[in-house]
Design a protein around this motif. Structure first.
Motif, PDB file in Angstrom:
ATOM      1  N   ARG A   1       0.442 -13.630   4.851  1.00  0.00           N
ATOM      2  CA  ARG A   1       1.238 -13.265   6.018  1.00  0.00           C
ATOM      3  C   ARG A   1       0.889 -11.848   6.485  1.00  0.00           C
ATOM      4  N   LEU A   2       0.729 -10.936   5.535  1.00  0.00           N
ATOM      5  CA  LEU A   2       0.384  -9.560   5.896  1.00  0.00           C
ATOM      6  C   LEU A   2      -0.977  -9.497   6.579  1.00  0.00           C
ATOM      7  N   ALA A   3      -1.926 -10.300   6.097  1.00  0.00           N
ATOM      8  CA  ALA A   3      -3.250 -10.332   6.713  1.00  0.00           C
ATOM      9  C   ALA A   3      -3.161 -10.872   8.138  1.00  0.00           C
ATOM     10  N   GLN A   4      -2.381 -11.929   8.318  1.00  0.00           N
ATOM     11  CA  GLN A   4      -2.214 -12.492   9.658  1.00  0.00           C
ATOM     12  C   GLN A   4      -1.613 -11.467  10.608  1.00  0.00           C
ATOM     13  N   GLN A   5      -0.627 -10.726  10.137  1.00  0.00           N
ATOM     14  CA  GLN A   5       0.006  -9.710  10.971  1.00  0.00           C
ATOM     15  C   GLN A   5      -0.974  -8.605  11.356  1.00  0.00           C
ATOM     16  N   ALA A   6      -1.964  -8.371  10.479  1.00  0.00           N
ATOM     17  CA  ALA A   6      -2.968  -7.335  10.748  1.00  0.00           C
ATOM     18  C   ALA A   6      -4.182  -7.886  11.487  1.00  0.00           C
ATOM     19  N   GLY A   7      -4.130  -9.187  11.816  1.00  0.00           N
ATOM     20  CA  GLY A   7      -5.275  -9.800  12.502  1.00  0.00           C
ATOM     21  C   GLY A   7      -6.463 -10.000  11.598  1.00  0.00           C
ATOM     22  N   ILE A   8      -6.205 -10.210  10.315  1.00  0.00           N
ATOM     23  CA  ILE A   8      -7.257 -10.384   9.305  1.00  0.00           C
ATOM     24  C   ILE A   8      -7.115 -11.761   8.684  1.00  0.00           C
ATOM     25  N   ALA A   9      -8.225 -12.351   8.269  1.00  0.00           N
ATOM     26  CA  ALA A   9      -8.190 -13.644   7.576  1.00  0.00           C
ATOM     27  C   ALA A   9      -8.608 -13.457   6.124  1.00  0.00           C
ATOM     28  N   LEU A  10      -7.869 -14.094   5.213  1.00  0.00           N
ATOM     29  CA  LEU A  10      -8.309 -14.147   3.817  1.00  0.00           C
ATOM     30  C   LEU A  10      -9.425 -15.184   3.751  1.00  0.00           C
ATOM     31  N   ALA A  11     -10.653 -14.708   3.599  1.00  0.00           N
ATOM     32  CA  ALA A  11     -11.824 -15.568   3.793  1.00  0.00           C
ATOM     33  C   ALA A  11     -12.072 -16.536   2.646  1.00  0.00           C
TER      34      ALA A  11
ATOM     35  N   ALA B   1     -12.534  -1.027  -8.675  1.00  0.00           N
ATOM     36  CA  ALA B   1     -11.806  -0.283  -9.708  1.00  0.00           C
ATOM     37  C   ALA B   1     -12.589   0.944 -10.153  1.00  0.00           C
ATOM     38  N   ARG B   2     -13.886   0.827 -10.178  1.00  0.00           N
ATOM     39  CA  ARG B   2     -14.693   1.964 -10.621  1.00  0.00           C
ATOM     40  C   ARG B   2     -14.604   3.125  -9.633  1.00  0.00           C
ATOM     41  N   GLY B   3     -14.437   2.816  -8.342  1.00  0.00           N
ATOM     42  CA  GLY B   3     -14.340   3.878  -7.357  1.00  0.00           C
ATOM     43  C   GLY B   3     -13.002   4.589  -7.367  1.00  0.00           C
ATOM     44  N   ARG B   4     -11.969   3.880  -7.757  1.00  0.00           N
ATOM     45  CA  ARG B   4     -10.608   4.463  -7.810  1.00  0.00           C
ATOM     46  C   ARG B   4     -10.190   5.084  -6.476  1.00  0.00           C
ATOM     47  N   GLN B   5     -10.631   4.507  -5.383  1.00  0.00           N
ATOM     48  CA  GLN B   5     -10.305   5.007  -4.063  1.00  0.00           C
ATOM     49  C   GLN B   5      -9.393   4.017  -3.340  1.00  0.00           C
ATOM     50  N   PRO B   6      -8.613   4.487  -2.374  1.00  0.00           N
ATOM     51  CA  PRO B   6      -7.822   3.545  -1.572  1.00  0.00           C
ATOM     52  C   PRO B   6      -8.718   2.472  -0.964  1.00  0.00           C
ATOM     53  N   VAL B   7      -8.166   1.266  -0.870  1.00  0.00           N
ATOM     54  CA  VAL B   7      -8.947   0.098  -0.472  1.00  0.00           C
ATOM     55  C   VAL B   7      -8.608  -0.293   0.959  1.00  0.00           C
ATOM     56  N   ASP B   8      -9.642  -0.582   1.748  1.00  0.00           N
ATOM     57  CA  ASP B   8      -9.426  -1.092   3.098  1.00  0.00           C
ATOM     58  C   ASP B   8      -8.986  -2.553   3.008  1.00  0.00           C
ATOM     59  N   PHE B   9      -7.889  -2.886   3.684  1.00  0.00           N
ATOM     60  CA  PHE B   9      -7.329  -4.237   3.597  1.00  0.00           C
ATOM     61  C   PHE B   9      -8.352  -5.285   4.058  1.00  0.00           C
ATOM     62  N   LYS B  10      -9.085  -4.981   5.115  1.00  0.00           N
ATOM     63  CA  LYS B  10     -10.049  -5.951   5.630  1.00  0.00           C
ATOM     64  C   LYS B  10     -11.142  -6.219   4.609  1.00  0.00           C
ATOM     65  N   ALA B  11     -11.574  -5.168   3.926  1.00  0.00           N
ATOM     66  CA  ALA B  11     -12.594  -5.342   2.895  1.00  0.00           C
ATOM     67  C   ALA B  11     -12.052  -6.166   1.725  1.00  0.00           C
ATOM     68  N   LEU B  12     -10.812  -5.919   1.361  1.00  0.00           N
ATOM     69  CA  LEU B  12     -10.185  -6.675   0.272  1.00  0.00           C
ATOM     70  C   LEU B  12     -10.079  -8.151   0.646  1.00  0.00           C
ATOM     71  N   ALA B  13      -9.723  -8.414   1.895  1.00  0.00           N
ATOM     72  CA  ALA B  13      -9.517  -9.791   2.341  1.00  0.00           C
ATOM     73  C   ALA B  13     -10.816 -10.585   2.359  1.00  0.00           C
ATOM     74  N   GLY B  14     -11.954  -9.916   2.409  1.00  0.00           N
ATOM     75  CA  GLY B  14     -13.225 -10.622   2.437  1.00  0.00           C
ATOM     76  C   GLY B  14     -13.739 -11.019   1.077  1.00  0.00           C
ATOM     77  N   LEU B  15     -13.039 -10.625   0.012  1.00  0.00           N
ATOM     78  CA  LEU B  15     -13.473 -10.928  -1.351  1.00  0.00           C
ATOM     79  C   LEU B  15     -12.803 -12.208  -1.860  1.00  0.00           C
ATOM     80  N   PRO B  16     -13.385 -12.844  -2.916  1.00  0.00           N
ATOM     81  CA  PRO B  16     -12.671 -13.952  -3.561  1.00  0.00           C
ATOM     82  C   PRO B  16     -11.254 -13.511  -3.900  1.00  0.00           C
ATOM     83  N   PHE B  17     -10.255 -14.336  -3.533  1.00  0.00           N
ATOM     84  CA  PHE B  17      -8.870 -13.863  -3.524  1.00  0.00           C
ATOM     85  C   PHE B  17      -7.960 -14.787  -4.325  1.00  0.00           C
TER      86      PHE B  17
END
Length: 295
Positions: free
Chosen positions: A204-214, A175-191
């Protein structure tokens, strides 16, 4: 001013050449028909027919007046036919199914004017998950349903679109950066996985992008509950823009670096597609919905 029966009688006499036959066609007695013709001639101050021994024929004035009478009756028939069609199309029931957020946010402004324009059409609303909506359409339980991201080969009527946004607490480093967020980076955080009662969600969106919500800390169906959990620092989330209040305190919503949208389409069941009230709804939506914006 003569009534319509007089004008129908005038045309019937002109077509048949006999007052008796025309009277029978119009449900009148011969004497009544003769009186009606006389009344017309008196009201118009002109002779319409020449009486022959066994028939009648139009005068020159009568020929011109019959042309206008035919046009008038044809217009009246068109009005009556339209009224009959409108009665069928502008009354009845529409069974409309959708998932909760569409009923809460998308449909009310669209349907408010529709209800004013067509008060005799009863809208019966059924709320369920997006998968339940699909099942109801397949089983003909509903006439129309709101479907997420309808396939191109499927006939659907666009209702709008919604941008997916990364959601964090206002004190989060993203939030402090106020920049667009990379989906893969977002998915690696506590969710905080928010579904809104739909199978089309962050997972579902993560799966379609080949990303896992870790690290999914909690899964909730209610958007407002998810916002509360994000505000309290339980985790970040991915939510549609339309469900995030503009004045949500303690919340920061950021676009993804590669934008993702969810699209809403109205889909008819097999029987719904042939329903006159449903066609009225679809015509209304085509006239009142803005053109979709390309992603």
């Amino acid at each position: 001013m003569q009534n319509l029966l007089h004008w129908r009688l005038l045309v019937a006499v002109a077509d048949s050449g006999k007052i008796t036959l025309a009277a029978n066609q119009c449900g009148m007695t011969q004497s009544g028909a003769s009186q009606a013709i006389a009344q017309l001639e008196s009201a118009l101050s002109t002779q319409l027919f020449v009486r022959l021994p066994h028939s009648v024929t139009l005068t020159q004035s009568g020929e011109r007046i019959v042309i206008h009478a035919r046009a008038m009756l044809a217009e009246l028939d068109a009005i009556q036919n339209y009224a009959l069609q409108a009665k069928s199309a502008h009354s009845g029931k529409i069974r409309l199914a959708s998932f909760p957020s569409a009923f809460a946010l998308l449909l009310p402004p669209l349907l408010r004017k529709f209800r004013r324009l067509y008060p005799a059409i009863e809208l019966i609303q059924l709320e369920g998950t997006d998968q339940e909506v699909e099942n109801w359409l397949a089983l003909e339980t509903v006439d129309v349903g709101v479907v997420l991201n309808p396939k191109e080969e499927r006939q659907s009527y666009p209702l709008g679109q919604d941008l997916w946004l990364a959601v964090t607490a206002s004190g989060h480093p993203l939030a402090r950066g106020r920049q667009p967020v990379d989906f893969k980076a977002l998915a690696g955080l506590p969710f905080v996985l928010a579904t809104g009662g739909c199978s089309l969600n962050a997972q579902r969106l993560a799966q379609q992008a080949g990303i896992a919500l870790a690290d999914i800390r909690v899964t909730v169906s209610d958007w407002s509950t998810a916002l509360t959990l994000v505000r309290e620092g339980v985790g970040v989330s991915l939510m549609p823009a339309s469900v995030i209040p503009t004045d949500a305190a303690g919340i920061c919503a950021l676009p993804l670096s590669v934008p993702l949208y969810r699209y809403f389409g109205l889909v008819c069941s097999f029987t719904g597609a042939s329903s006159a009230p449903v066609q009225t709804l679809l015509d209304y939506l085509r006239d009142h919905l803005p053109q979709p914006v390309s992603s």
